[in-house]
Design a protein around this motif. Structure first.
Motif, PDB file in Angstrom:
ATOM      1  N   ILE A  34       0.823  -1.213   0.000  1.00  0.00           N
ATOM      2  CA  ILE A  34       0.000   0.000   0.000  1.00  0.00           C
ATOM      3  C   ILE A  34       0.857   1.263   0.000  1.00  0.00           C
ATOM      4  O   ILE A  34       0.496   2.276  -0.598  1.00  0.00           O
ATOM      5  N   GLY A  35       1.992   1.215   0.678  1.00  0.00           N
ATOM      6  CA  GLY A  35       2.874   2.369   0.695  1.00  0.00           C
ATOM      7  C   GLY A  35       3.355   2.728  -0.703  1.00  0.00           C
ATOM      8  O   GLY A  35       3.321   3.898  -1.108  1.00  0.00           O
ATOM      9  N   HIS A  36       3.810   1.719  -1.454  1.00  0.00           N
ATOM     10  CA  HIS A  36       4.226   1.970  -2.829  1.00  0.00           C
ATOM     11  C   HIS A  36       3.051   2.485  -3.660  1.00  0.00           C
ATOM     12  O   HIS A  36       3.200   3.412  -4.465  1.00  0.00           O
ATOM     13  N   ALA A  37       1.886   1.865  -3.453  1.00  0.00           N
ATOM     14  CA  ALA A  37       0.703   2.246  -4.228  1.00  0.00           C
ATOM     15  C   ALA A  37       0.369   3.718  -4.042  1.00  0.00           C
ATOM     16  O   ALA A  37      -0.038   4.400  -4.988  1.00  0.00           O
ATOM     17  N   SER A  38       0.572   4.236  -2.830  1.00  0.00           N
ATOM     18  CA  SER A  38       0.278   5.639  -2.575  1.00  0.00           C
ATOM     19  C   SER A  38       1.199   6.558  -3.387  1.00  0.00           C
ATOM     20  O   SER A  38       0.783   7.617  -3.850  1.00  0.00           O
ATOM     21  N   LEU A  39       2.463   6.146  -3.553  1.00  0.00           N
ATOM     22  CA  LEU A  39       3.396   6.923  -4.370  1.00  0.00           C
ATOM     23  C   LEU A  39       2.952   6.920  -5.828  1.00  0.00           C
ATOM     24  O   LEU A  39       2.957   7.961  -6.502  1.00  0.00           O
ATOM     25  N   VAL A  40       2.574   5.744  -6.307  1.00  0.00           N
ATOM     26  CA  VAL A  40       2.172   5.612  -7.712  1.00  0.00           C
ATOM     27  C   VAL A  40       0.882   6.388  -7.976  1.00  0.00           C
ATOM     28  O   VAL A  40       0.747   7.060  -9.007  1.00  0.00           O
ATOM     29  N   GLU A  41      -0.057   6.303  -7.044  1.00  0.00           N
ATOM     30  CA  GLU A  41      -1.320   7.027  -7.212  1.00  0.00           C
ATOM     31  C   GLU A  41      -1.075   8.529  -7.324  1.00  0.00           C
ATOM     32  O   GLU A  41      -1.689   9.208  -8.150  1.00  0.00           O
ATOM     33  N   ARG A  42      -0.190   9.040  -6.501  1.00  0.00           N
ATOM     34  CA  ARG A  42       0.114  10.475  -6.578  1.00  0.00           C
ATOM     35  C   ARG A  42       0.799  10.813  -7.897  1.00  0.00           C
ATOM     36  O   ARG A  42       0.489  11.830  -8.533  1.00  0.00           O
ATOM     37  N   ALA A  43       1.718   9.960  -8.325  1.00  0.00           N
ATOM     38  CA  ALA A  43       2.423  10.194  -9.582  1.00  0.00           C
ATOM     39  C   ALA A  43       1.444  10.206 -10.754  1.00  0.00           C
ATOM     40  O   ALA A  43       1.559  11.045 -11.664  1.00  0.00           O
ATOM     41  N   VAL A  44       0.482   9.291 -10.730  1.00  0.00           N
ATOM     42  CA  VAL A  44      -0.515   9.218 -11.809  1.00  0.00           C
ATOM     43  C   VAL A  44      -1.360  10.487 -11.843  1.00  0.00           C
ATOM     44  O   VAL A  44      -1.699  11.008 -12.915  1.00  0.00           O
ATOM     45  N   LYS A  45      -1.702  11.016 -10.675  1.00  0.00           N
ATOM     46  CA  LYS A  45      -2.513  12.233 -10.601  1.00  0.00           C
ATOM     47  C   LYS A  45      -1.760  13.456 -11.125  1.00  0.00           C
ATOM     48  O   LYS A  45      -2.359  14.375 -11.688  1.00  0.00           O
ATOM     49  N   GLU A  46      -0.452  13.483 -10.923  1.00  0.00           N
ATOM     50  CA  GLU A  46       0.322  14.691 -11.197  1.00  0.00           C
ATOM     51  C   GLU A  46       1.074  14.666 -12.530  1.00  0.00           C
ATOM     52  O   GLU A  46       1.719  15.653 -12.888  1.00  0.00           O
ATOM     53  N   ASN A  47       0.990  13.553 -13.267  1.00  0.00           N
ATOM     54  CA  ASN A  47       1.748  13.446 -14.516  1.00  0.00           C
ATOM     55  C   ASN A  47       0.908  12.787 -15.614  1.00  0.00           C
ATOM     56  O   ASN A  47      -0.003  12.008 -15.329  1.00  0.00           O
ATOM     57  N   SER A  48       1.238  13.101 -16.846  1.00  0.00           N
ATOM     58  CA  SER A  48       0.524  12.490 -17.967  1.00  0.00           C
ATOM     59  C   SER A  48       1.027  11.084 -18.266  1.00  0.00           C
ATOM     60  O   SER A  48       0.302  10.258 -18.842  1.00  0.00           O
ATOM     61  N   SER A  49       2.280  10.792 -17.890  1.00  0.00           N
ATOM     62  CA  SER A  49       2.846   9.449 -18.049  1.00  0.00           C
ATOM     63  C   SER A  49       3.653   9.104 -16.804  1.00  0.00           C
ATOM     64  O   SER A  49       4.280   9.990 -16.208  1.00  0.00           O
ATOM     65  N   VAL A  50       3.647   7.815 -16.413  1.00  0.00           N
ATOM     66  CA  VAL A  50       4.360   7.383 -15.206  1.00  0.00           C
ATOM     67  C   VAL A  50       5.125   6.094 -15.480  1.00  0.00           C
ATOM     68  O   VAL A  50       4.589   5.140 -16.044  1.00  0.00           O
ATOM     69  N   VAL A  51       6.385   6.092 -15.060  1.00  0.00           N
ATOM     70  CA  VAL A  51       7.214   4.890 -15.093  1.00  0.00           C
ATOM     71  C   VAL A  51       7.402   4.400 -13.660  1.00  0.00           C
ATOM     72  O   VAL A  51       7.777   5.177 -12.781  1.00  0.00           O
ATOM     73  N   VAL A  52       7.127   3.129 -13.424  1.00  0.00           N
ATOM     74  CA  VAL A  52       7.430   2.488 -12.145  1.00  0.00           C
ATOM     75  C   VAL A  52       8.543   1.480 -12.406  1.00  0.00           C
ATOM     76  O   VAL A  52       8.355   0.528 -13.168  1.00  0.00           O
ATOM     77  N   SER A  53       9.703   1.704 -11.808  1.00  0.00           N
ATOM     78  CA  SER A  53      10.808   0.757 -11.985  1.00  0.00           C
ATOM     79  C   SER A  53      10.761  -0.291 -10.879  1.00  0.00           C
ATOM     80  O   SER A  53      10.434   0.014  -9.733  1.00  0.00           O
ATOM     81  N   ILE A  54      11.065  -1.518 -11.240  1.00  0.00           N
ATOM     82  CA  ILE A  54      11.129  -2.632 -10.288  1.00  0.00           C
ATOM     83  C   ILE A  54      12.474  -3.307 -10.485  1.00  0.00           C
ATOM     84  O   ILE A  54      12.716  -3.992 -11.481  1.00  0.00           O
ATOM     85  N   PHE A  55      13.374  -3.074  -9.538  1.00  0.00           N
ATOM     86  CA  PHE A  55      14.725  -3.617  -9.651  1.00  0.00           C
ATOM     87  C   PHE A  55      15.311  -3.793  -8.266  1.00  0.00           C
ATOM     88  O   PHE A  55      15.436  -2.829  -7.507  1.00  0.00           O
ATOM     89  N   VAL A  56      15.663  -5.019  -7.931  1.00  0.00           N
ATOM     90  CA  VAL A  56      16.308  -5.297  -6.646  1.00  0.00           C
ATOM     91  C   VAL A  56      17.804  -5.056  -6.833  1.00  0.00           C
ATOM     92  O   VAL A  56      18.499  -5.839  -7.476  1.00  0.00           O
ATOM     93  N   ASN A  57      18.267  -3.965  -6.263  1.00  0.00           N
ATOM     94  CA  ASN A  57      19.635  -3.497  -6.492  1.00  0.00           C
ATOM     95  C   ASN A  57      20.623  -4.161  -5.535  1.00  0.00           C
ATOM     96  O   ASN A  57      20.628  -3.867  -4.336  1.00  0.00           O
ATOM     97  N   PRO A  58      21.481  -5.042  -6.026  1.00  0.00           N
ATOM     98  CA  PRO A  58      22.376  -5.787  -5.125  1.00  0.00           C
ATOM     99  C   PRO A  58      23.394  -4.929  -4.389  1.00  0.00           C
ATOM    100  O   PRO A  58      23.817  -5.276  -3.285  1.00  0.00           O
ATOM    101  N   THR A  59      23.790  -3.795  -4.960  1.00  0.00           N
ATOM    102  CA  THR A  59      24.868  -3.026  -4.344  1.00  0.00           C
ATOM    103  C   THR A  59      24.419  -2.204  -3.136  1.00  0.00           C
ATOM    104  O   THR A  59      25.261  -1.592  -2.476  1.00  0.00           O
ATOM    105  N   GLN A  60      23.123  -2.180  -2.840  1.00  0.00           N
ATOM    106  CA  GLN A  60      22.696  -1.452  -1.647  1.00  0.00           C
ATOM    107  C   GLN A  60      22.401  -2.385  -0.486  1.00  0.00           C
ATOM    108  O   GLN A  60      21.939  -1.953   0.562  1.00  0.00           O
ATOM    109  N   PHE A  61      22.700  -3.677  -0.657  1.00  0.00           N
ATOM    110  CA  PHE A  61      22.555  -4.649   0.423  1.00  0.00           C
ATOM    111  C   PHE A  61      23.912  -4.931   1.048  1.00  0.00           C
ATOM    112  O   PHE A  61      24.860  -5.300   0.357  1.00  0.00           O
ATOM    113  N   ASN A  62      24.000  -4.763   2.351  1.00  0.00           N
ATOM    114  CA  ASN A  62      25.230  -5.101   3.066  1.00  0.00           C
ATOM    115  C   ASN A  62      25.238  -6.565   3.484  1.00  0.00           C
ATOM    116  O   ASN A  62      26.287  -7.166   3.684  1.00  0.00           O
TER     117      ASN A  62
END
Length: 281
Positions: A34-62
């Motif tokens: 739901i937290g992510h969804a709230s970000l996307v919902e706001r982005a959709v309201k404020e922009n004509s196009s929205v990109v949602v990236s989904i990538f598990v970034n290995p270099t930010q895991f210790n």
């Protein structure tokens, strides 16, 4: 819903869209809630196009175990996004697509923002975050990019990233979304037992009381009080609680009426690391 997995395809698809209105970006590591969804919902309201990236970034895991345990749920993630808008562009690259050569992070000077709190306990974490966020901002070239305030330190660091790299984007922080008991929504919550997930509501309750105490007590008193409270909850292992200036993230020394402060906290529960924060004034 358009699913794109290559940088070239994304760039080609976005090229005409940038001429016809505002473009929004919501970077995520998937396992959407739901937290992510709230970000996307706001982005959709404020922009004509929205990109949602989904990538598990290995270099930010210790912790390699933490990386191995991170859920990858692309099909479920797309279903969540389709309920928000069928016009969302999902960018889900693999590691080779994002790291064309060695899987290593760049090194940044974040003016000390990365040396405290999360940075003190997760060496190199924010270099990993900065590397992938910079790559996404340069690839998508959005007008606006959206990040949750649950990762408030990360939010400030990304704002600094845009500044030092001269990336013309508006970085927008969005309020923390919480479960019914106050626990901040996180993909990690799913790894908690029902009992501990309920007990973890104590984290937010402590922050709420800390905010009340901060009005009349010193920061040292508030931190010592909060630390003492967790000793009565052995299932919740306090890693740190810190009060810092909201803009610089510098730990508070003397309270000033003209400055904004936040309390930050990190707790281990059943081996799962949970973070939260709250504005104090």
């Amino acid at each position: 819903m358009l699913l794109i997995k290559s940088r070239k395809q994304l760039k080609d698809h976005l090229s005409p869209l940038k001429k016809n209105g505002s473009l929004g970006l919501v970077p995520t590591m998937g396992a959407l809630h739901i937290g992510h969804a709230s970000l996307v919902e706001r982005a959709v309201k404020e922009n004509s196009s929205v990109v949602v990236s989904i990538f598990v970034n290995p270099t930010q895991f210790n912790n390699t175990e933490d990386l191995d345990n991170y859920p990858q749920t692309l099909t479920a993630d797309i279903e969540i996004l389709e309920k928000i808008s069928d016009q969302i562009i999902v960018f889900a690259p693999n590691i080779q697509e994002m790291y064309t050569e060695k899987v290593v992070s760049d090194t940044y000077d974040f003016d000390g923002l990365d040396k405290v709190m999360e940075g003190a306990f997760r060496e190199g974490h924010f270099n990993g975050v900065g590397t992938i966020v910079e790559a996404l901002l340069n690839l998508v070239q959005p007008n606006k990019a959206y990040f949750g305030e649950k990762d408030y330190q990360q939010l400030q660091i990304i704002r600094k990233l845009a500044e030092i790299r001269n990336i013309p984007v508006e970085i927008i922080g969005c309020p923390i979304v919480r479960e019914a008991n106050g626990l901040a929504f996180s993909s990690r919550n799913e790894r908690l037992s029902k009992k501990i997930r309920n007990e973890a509501s104590f984290i937010y309750k402590t922050l709420i009381t800390a905010k009340k105490k901060f009005g009349t007590k010193s920061a040292t008193h508030v931190i010592e009080w909060a630390s003492q409270q967790f000793k009565e909850h052995p299932d919740l292992e306090l890693e740190y609680i810190q009060i810092a200036q909201a803009d610089t993230l510098e730990p508070i020394i003397n309270k000033h009426q003209d400055k904004k402060y936040r309390a930050f906290i990190a707790v281990y529960a059943e081996g799962v690391r949970l973070i939260d924060n709250i504005a104090l004034n």
